[in-house]
Scaffold this motif. Structure first.
Motif, PDB file in Angstrom:
ATOM      1  N   HIS A  45       6.009  -0.264  11.621  1.00 19.42           N
ATOM      2  CA  HIS A  45       5.881   1.148  11.288  1.00 19.42           C
ATOM      3  C   HIS A  45       4.977   1.755  12.338  1.00 19.42           C
ATOM      4  N   THR A  75       7.724   3.990   0.504  1.00 21.44           N
ATOM      5  CA  THR A  75       6.927   4.478   1.629  1.00 21.44           C
ATOM      6  C   THR A  75       7.432   5.854   2.059  1.00 21.44           C
ATOM      7  N   ASN A 105       3.522  -7.165   3.432  1.00 19.80           N
ATOM      8  CA  ASN A 105       4.836  -6.659   3.822  1.00 19.80           C
ATOM      9  C   ASN A 105       5.787  -7.844   3.998  1.00 19.80           C
ATOM     10  N   GLU A 149       5.801  -3.347   1.520  1.00 20.86           N
ATOM     11  CA  GLU A 149       6.953  -2.900   2.310  1.00 20.86           C
ATOM     12  C   GLU A 149       8.056  -3.921   2.150  1.00 20.86           C
ATOM     13  N   PHE A 198      10.821   0.225   1.327  1.00 21.72           N
ATOM     14  CA  PHE A 198      10.775   0.853   2.641  1.00 21.72           C
ATOM     15  C   PHE A 198      12.184   1.348   2.973  1.00 21.72           C
ATOM     16  N   THR A 199      12.419   2.621   3.118  1.00 28.19           N
ATOM     17  CA  THR A 199      11.527   3.751   3.074  1.00 28.19           C
ATOM     18  C   THR A 199      12.268   4.906   2.419  1.00 28.19           C
TER      19      THR A 199
END
Length: 433
Positions: free
Chosen positions: A27, A173, A320, A360, A401-402
């Protein structure tokens, strides 16, 4: 609407690789991002279909000598010759009247199409410069092309997938950046939240730039969400905390968690010691500002397995986990990949009962294949269902995500040209449509 003539070759081509799981999705923060405008759809007028049909296709762009320039996946709109395109197409769509070009056979030993050339024919449409964002995660060998059995025709992106059961909502996210560059306004952030708020409990942010804490706070208060805030730059902890406090009007009741960094140990942006020092500094500053909730370091599962102290010293373990970056994991195995990874992390912790939150995870709906990990709308739906099923009883320990496609990011071979296309159900933010 302008019509342009280009040479196109459509291939059912997906790239396979033996990349290792440690190369996780990145990211990239606004300060380090390269802006790539969202490309328009390609429209072909002809007799391929009897009605207007819109499908993702893998497109090979060639010059006047039929030499490949680059390959990408784009939305192609087939329009019958009898249909007036200016009445049927979205304003952002570019019309292409393409001459027929034979489909090229691709063998597993074929070489990767060359990068774009500045000397290419002016009739070739270049959507992106395809210059990878420098990242330690891009060190994997370039994937070797291979013929895929995945059909080239897929349905258009469906609406955002339904949330999982269990009585609580998982998180998602969110980034406050426009695909064309710049920060989203308060009204644009509110429009985003209006589309997704009912499906998610927590909205995870990564930093404090773009006035995102204040704009997200207003939207979250209006739509009934909590915020997972982030200190992206661990060299400016005090300033970030001050910005957060002002952004939420010192109303910390809306803040679920504050993270310190994102995958810094994994990507070489900080040492373990630096991350833990920033964690301690942030916790002290946040407590002084009135926030009493969890403060955590976020990193990849690879970093956490190697350095469980990142979890041990956080208020819970924030990790994540992206199954897509494991070439041995298909979409239907995404959930089991995550639960297995969480179990491995738990076995490393000093307190095996500690809460572990996957901060994530998801699956791209467009890009190149990574072995068994194949992107696509259907594949994303399968992967998300698998992931949600794995968290049926603890949905609040999962952040997807996302929320929307990240068109502000730049295509990167190291992340299989999928970096922009992780939006839930292939969804674009209204500001990028």
């Amino acid at each position: 609407m302008k019509s342009i003539t280009i040479s196109l070759t459509f291939l059912s081509l997906l790239h396979l690789t033996a990349g290792q799981p440690r190369h996780q999705h990145a990211h990239h923060h606004k300060a380090n991002r390269d802006i790539t405008p969202k490309g328009g759809k390609i429209t072909i007028t002809g007799t391929t279909y009897s009605t207007t049909t819109e499908i993702p296709e893998v497109v090979v762009y060639v010059d006047q000598n039929n030499k490949p320039i680059h390959t990408t996946t784009e939305t192609v709109v087939y329009v019958p010759a009898s249909v007036e395109t200016h009445k049927t197409l979205a304003p952002s769509t570019s019309t292409v009247i393409a001459p027929p070009v034979p489909t090229k056979a691709v063998s597993s030993g074929a070489s990767t199409p060359p990068a774009p050339s500045t000397s290419a024919s002016p009739t070739s449409k270049h959507v992106s410069t395809f210059e990878p964002v420098p990242s330690p995660r891009s060190s994997r060998a370039s994937p070797a092309p291979s013929v895929s059995s995945v059909p080239s025709s897929m349905p258009s992106p469906p609406p955002s997938p339904p949330v999982s059961g269990g009585g609580t909502l998982h998180g998602v996210t969110y980034s406050p950046y426009k695909g064309s560059g710049g920060c989203k306004s308060a009204s644009e952030v509110d429009a985003d939240f209006a589309l997704i708020a009912k499906d998610y409990g927590v909205m995870r942010l990564y930093g404090v730039d773009c006035n995102q804490v204040a704009t997200a706070y207003a939207a979250a208060k209006k739509h009934g969400n909590k915020l997972f805030l982030g200190i992206y730059d661990i060299n400016s902890v005090e300033q970030s905390v001050s910005t957060m406090a002002a952004g939420v009007n010192h109303d910390w009741s809306i803040v679920d968690t504050v993270s310190v960094g994102n995958e810094l140990v994994n990507n070489g942006g900080a040492t373990v010691g630096q991350s833990l020092s920033a964690l301690s500094q942030a916790r002290s500053a946040l407590r002084a500002a009135g926030y009493q909730g969890p403060v955590v370091v976020v990193d990849t599962f690879v970093a956490m397995l190697s350095h469980p102290e990142l979890c041990d010293q956080s208020d819970y373990c924030a990790v994540n986990v992206h199954p897509f970056f494991d070439p041995n994991t298909g979409p239907n195995q995404a959930g089991s990949f995550i639960t297995s990874t969480v179990s491995k992390i738990r076995s490393k912790l000093s307190d095996s009962s500690k809460r572990i939150v996957v901060t994530e995870t998801g699956w791209p709906w467009q890009g190149e294949a990574n072995g068994a990990a194949v992107p696509g709308i259907g594949q994303q739906s399968t992967a998300l269902s698998s992931i949600k099923n794995a968290f049926t009883n603890n949905a609040n320990d999962l952040i997807l995500f996302t929320a929307f496609n990240d068109m502000w990011k730049k295509p990167d071979a190291g992340t299989f040209m999928a970096e922009q296309f992780w939006g839930m159900g292939g969804r674009y933010s209204p500001s990028d449509e």
